[in-house]
Design a protein around this motif. Structure first.
Motif, PDB file in Angstrom:
ATOM      1  N   SER A   1      -3.136  22.133  -8.301  1.00 30.37           N
ATOM      2  CA  SER A   1      -3.071  23.240  -9.253  1.00 30.37           C
ATOM      3  C   SER A   1      -1.994  23.048 -10.306  1.00 30.37           C
ATOM      4  N   ARG A   2      -1.149  22.045 -10.102  1.00 31.57           N
ATOM      5  CA  ARG A   2      -0.106  21.768 -11.096  1.00 31.57           C
ATOM      6  C   ARG A   2       0.206  20.285 -11.062  1.00 31.57           C
ATOM      7  N   SER A   3       1.125  19.874 -11.876  1.00 32.04           N
ATOM      8  CA  SER A   3       1.490  18.467 -11.965  1.00 32.04           C
ATOM      9  C   SER A   3       1.907  17.910 -10.605  1.00 32.04           C
ATOM     10  N   ILE A   4       1.434  16.698 -10.328  1.00 30.16           N
ATOM     11  CA  ILE A   4       1.812  16.032  -9.078  1.00 30.16           C
ATOM     12  C   ILE A   4       2.860  14.944  -9.332  1.00 30.16           C
ATOM     13  N   ASP A   5       3.414  14.932 -10.538  1.00 29.00           N
ATOM     14  CA  ASP A   5       4.418  13.915 -10.860  1.00 29.00           C
ATOM     15  C   ASP A   5       5.573  13.915  -9.866  1.00 29.00           C
ATOM     16  N   SER A   6       5.964  15.099  -9.414  1.00 26.70           N
ATOM     17  CA  SER A   6       7.121  15.209  -8.531  1.00 26.70           C
ATOM     18  C   SER A   6       6.754  15.096  -7.051  1.00 26.70           C
ATOM     19  N   ILE A   7       5.493  14.966  -6.757  1.00 25.10           N
ATOM     20  CA  ILE A   7       5.055  14.844  -5.357  1.00 25.10           C
ATOM     21  C   ILE A   7       4.981  13.366  -5.024  1.00 25.10           C
ATOM     22  N   TYR A   8       5.885  12.922  -4.174  1.00 25.35           N
ATOM     23  CA  TYR A   8       6.011  11.495  -3.916  1.00 25.35           C
ATOM     24  C   TYR A   8       4.811  10.941  -3.146  1.00 25.35           C
ATOM     25  N   SER A   9       4.405  11.658  -2.115  1.00 26.44           N
ATOM     26  CA  SER A   9       3.356  11.138  -1.240  1.00 26.44           C
ATOM     27  C   SER A   9       2.234  12.146  -1.086  1.00 26.44           C
ATOM     28  N   MET A  10       1.009  11.651  -1.194  1.00 28.52           N
ATOM     29  CA  MET A  10      -0.158  12.482  -0.924  1.00 28.52           C
ATOM     30  C   MET A  10      -1.054  11.746   0.052  1.00 28.52           C
ATOM     31  N   ARG A  11      -1.705  12.499   0.916  1.00 27.37           N
ATOM     32  CA  ARG A  11      -2.422  11.901   2.025  1.00 27.37           C
ATOM     33  C   ARG A  11      -3.820  12.501   2.182  1.00 27.37           C
ATOM     34  N   TRP A  12      -4.681  11.738   2.807  1.00 24.71           N
ATOM     35  CA  TRP A  12      -5.981  12.213   3.267  1.00 24.71           C
ATOM     36  C   TRP A  12      -6.016  12.144   4.791  1.00 24.71           C
ATOM     37  N   TYR A  13      -6.554  13.195   5.378  1.00 23.92           N
ATOM     38  CA  TYR A  13      -6.822  13.259   6.807  1.00 23.92           C
ATOM     39  C   TYR A  13      -8.290  13.628   6.976  1.00 23.92           C
ATOM     40  N   ARG A  14      -8.785  13.480   8.200  1.00 26.02           N
ATOM     41  CA  ARG A  14     -10.142  13.927   8.486  1.00 26.02           C
ATOM     42  C   ARG A  14     -10.203  14.500   9.900  1.00 26.02           C
ATOM     43  N   GLN A  15     -11.177  15.359  10.101  1.00 24.54           N
ATOM     44  CA  GLN A  15     -11.363  15.950  11.417  1.00 24.54           C
ATOM     45  C   GLN A  15     -12.850  16.047  11.718  1.00 24.54           C
ATOM     46  N   ALA A  16     -13.251  15.331  12.751  1.00 25.91           N
ATOM     47  CA  ALA A  16     -14.637  15.371  13.211  1.00 25.91           C
ATOM     48  C   ALA A  16     -14.777  16.478  14.246  1.00 25.91           C
ATOM     49  N   PRO A  17     -15.990  16.979  14.452  1.00 29.94           N
ATOM     50  CA  PRO A  17     -16.203  18.056  15.435  1.00 29.94           C
ATOM     51  C   PRO A  17     -15.687  17.654  16.814  1.00 29.94           C
ATOM     52  N   GLY A  18     -14.894  18.526  17.402  1.00 28.23           N
ATOM     53  CA  GLY A  18     -14.386  18.289  18.736  1.00 28.23           C
ATOM     54  C   GLY A  18     -13.263  17.280  18.835  1.00 28.23           C
ATOM     55  N   LYS A  19     -12.780  16.797  17.688  1.00 28.93           N
ATOM     56  CA  LYS A  19     -11.715  15.797  17.697  1.00 28.93           C
ATOM     57  C   LYS A  19     -10.497  16.307  16.945  1.00 28.93           C
ATOM     58  N   GLN A  20      -9.368  15.654  17.196  1.00 27.25           N
ATOM     59  CA  GLN A  20      -8.156  16.009  16.485  1.00 27.25           C
ATOM     60  C   GLN A  20      -8.186  15.466  15.061  1.00 27.25           C
ATOM     61  N   ARG A  21      -7.451  16.132  14.208  1.00 27.20           N
ATOM     62  CA  ARG A  21      -7.330  15.647  12.835  1.00 27.20           C
ATOM     63  C   ARG A  21      -6.615  14.311  12.852  1.00 27.20           C
ATOM     64  N   GLU A  22      -7.121  13.336  12.087  1.00 24.50           N
ATOM     65  CA  GLU A  22      -6.510  12.012  12.089  1.00 24.50           C
ATOM     66  C   GLU A  22      -6.180  11.554  10.673  1.00 24.50           C
ATOM     67  N   PHE A  23      -5.188  10.716  10.587  1.00 21.47           N
ATOM     68  CA  PHE A  23      -4.722  10.165   9.321  1.00 21.47           C
ATOM     69  C   PHE A  23      -5.732   9.160   8.783  1.00 21.47           C
ATOM     70  N   VAL A  24      -6.042   9.277   7.501  1.00 15.00           N
ATOM     71  CA  VAL A  24      -6.944   8.327   6.856  1.00 15.00           C
ATOM     72  C   VAL A  24      -6.156   7.382   5.942  1.00 15.00           C
ATOM     73  N   THR A  25      -5.403   7.969   5.015  1.00 14.88           N
ATOM     74  CA  THR A  25      -4.700   7.130   4.046  1.00 14.88           C
ATOM     75  C   THR A  25      -3.648   7.941   3.311  1.00 14.88           C
ATOM     76  N   SER A  26      -2.691   7.247   2.728  1.00 16.54           N
ATOM     77  CA  SER A  26      -1.676   7.893   1.911  1.00 16.54           C
ATOM     78  C   SER A  26      -1.344   7.010   0.725  1.00 16.54           C
ATOM     79  N   ILE A  27      -0.811   7.655  -0.301  1.00 17.44           N
ATOM     80  CA  ILE A  27      -0.305   6.933  -1.457  1.00 17.44           C
ATOM     81  C   ILE A  27       1.044   7.512  -1.798  1.00 17.44           C
ATOM     82  N   SER A  28       2.038   6.627  -1.935  1.00 16.74           N
ATOM     83  CA  SER A  28       3.413   7.053  -2.157  1.00 16.74           C
ATOM     84  C   SER A  28       3.978   6.334  -3.373  1.00 16.74           C
TER      85      SER A  28
END
Length: 115
Positions: free
Chosen positions: A25-52
């Protein structure tokens, strides 16, 4: 604070590709790291990837060269390009970011891969 909105999820056959977007919703210039996670039915949320720092990336072991994360600060958006999709990639995909010490999550976007 920042709001994150994911999009691009869809139904796709195995072997296909999708590109997910996470728009802030606003500039991400100051956000050092952003990540993607995923969650399949019946499973815990897991790390997919990050960019820093704009260039340093990290991936979950299961990605094995199939996914690519990128960010476009001018558009306040982070992307997840997913190729060679497998049925086991079916999940809700979420992006997150830490801003001023607070963790923010988007609402997620559904990816369904059929065999």
């Amino acid at each position: 604070q920042v709001q994150l909105v994911e999009s691009g999820g869809d139904w796709v056959q195995a072997g296909g590709s999708l590109r997910l977007s996470c728009a802030a919703s606003r500039s991400i210039d100051s956000i050092y790291s952003m990540r993607w996670y995923r969650q399949a039915p019946g499973k815990q949320r897991e790390f997919v990837t990050s960019i820093s720092g704009g260039t340093r990336t990290s991936y979950g072991d299961f990605v094995k060269g199939r996914f690519t994360i990128s960010r476009d600060n001018a558009k306040n958006t982070v992307y997840l390009q997913m190729n060679s999709l497998k049925p086991e990639d079916t999940a809700v995909y979420y992006c997150n970011a830490v801003d001023s010490g607070r963790l923010y999550w988007g609402q997620g976007t559904q990816v369904t891969v059929s065999s």
